[in-house]
Scaffold this active site. Structure first.
Site, PDB file in Angstrom:
ATOM      1  N   HIS A 135       0.780  -1.193   0.130  1.00 51.93           N
ATOM      2  CA  HIS A 135      -0.034  -0.422   0.055  1.00 51.93           C
ATOM      3  C   HIS A 135       0.848   0.794   0.010  1.00 51.93           C
ATOM      4  O   HIS A 135       2.337   1.234   0.192  1.00 51.93           O
ATOM      5  CB  HIS A 135      -0.723   0.210   1.097  1.00 51.93           C
ATOM      6  N   LYS A 139      -0.869   4.869   4.276  1.00 51.97           N
ATOM      7  CA  LYS A 139      -1.456   3.671   5.296  1.00 51.97           C
ATOM      8  C   LYS A 139      -1.098   3.495   6.757  1.00 51.97           C
ATOM      9  O   LYS A 139      -0.278   3.420   6.748  1.00 51.97           O
ATOM     10  CB  LYS A 139      -1.799   2.911   4.032  1.00 51.97           C
TER      11      LYS A 139
END
Length: 251
Positions: A135, A139
């Site tokens: 990600h 995040k």
């Protein structure tokens, strides 16, 4: 349909755009600067709310929706220790919630594929599973909520796998009964999840790669349209079963 947006970051703005394109009205936008709007007439008039914020605020936001009698679609992850209590409140008629670790339609199909593939691979003990997720660097939670959902469903469908563990490399896990998860944070990657089943003979890998956040936003709006006329606690599996008029595939 009148929709309240809770959280107005990148996801909130995309959700706003899709709501306009689909002919819906945004009744109110709530973020950390105007929490008093939970008590407003505009919020109470909403048919449904969509919440994408931070783990530290998600439970309070959901409870604010419950108090106002507004069904809520929540896509925030990293807070789900409180989920059993909220599900119990829904069962007692004190709120309506659809929570998912990932609202992408493609990812939910991938989740169904993961459950099916795991049930097949569990018959062949020569194969051992591992997972990698990537990600963007912003995040906060790791592994991602999606990775945890995938891992929990894998564990539930393979009696030989007893749990999961986050590691830097799969080889760090010495216990073959434990699923290793490698969580990487790189650039602006929207999300990549790969599950690998490896034996001495070959490797079977399935992968879902998100191209942008738009798929998550569209899935959340579709979920809100579906949830607005319902009560209690619901899942994306239920919604997709209704949309596709199938039973069993998404359960």
């Amino acid at each position: 349909m009148k929709v309240a947006i809770i959280g107005y970051g990148k996801m909130g703005r995309m959700i706003h755009q899709i709501l306009r394109e689909r002919g819906h009205e945004v009744s109110v936008i709530i973020d950390e600067h105007n929490q008093e709007e939970f008590a407003s007439r505009a919020f109470a008039s909403s048919d449904v709310a969509i919440e994408f914020t931070r783990p530290t605020s998600a439970v309070g936001d959901i409870l604010g929706c419950f108090a106002a009698g507004v069904p809520v679609v929540c896509g925030t992850t990293g807070w789900t220790d409180a989920l059993p209590e909220l599900r119990d409140m829904c069962a007692k008629g004190k709120g309506t919630l659809l929570w998912s670790s990932n609202f992408s339609i493609g990812m939910n199909i991938f989740m169904a594929l993961n459950r099916y593939l795991t049930s097949v691979m569990s018959k062949f003990p020569a194969y051992t599973p591992s997972m990698e997720e990537i990600h963007h660097i912003h995040k906060l939670d790791h592994p991602s909520g999606t990775a945890i959902t995938l891992a929990e469903e894998l564990v539930a469908n393979d009696p030989a796998v007893s749990g999961w563990e986050e590691v830097e490399e799969p080889a760090e896990v010495k216990d073959g009964r434990v699923l290793p998860i490698v969580a990487r944070r790189e650039g602006e990657v929207p999300g990549v999840h790969s599950i690998c089943w490896e034996s001495e003979a070959d490797t079977v890998t399935i992968t879902h790669s998100a191209k942008s956040r738009m798929g998550f936003a569209l899935g959340a709006v579709l979920a809100a349209e579906w949830l607005s006329s319902r009560k209690g606690f619901h899942t994306m599996s239920e919604m997709l079963s209704d949309y596709t008029e199938t039973t069993g595939i998404f359960s």
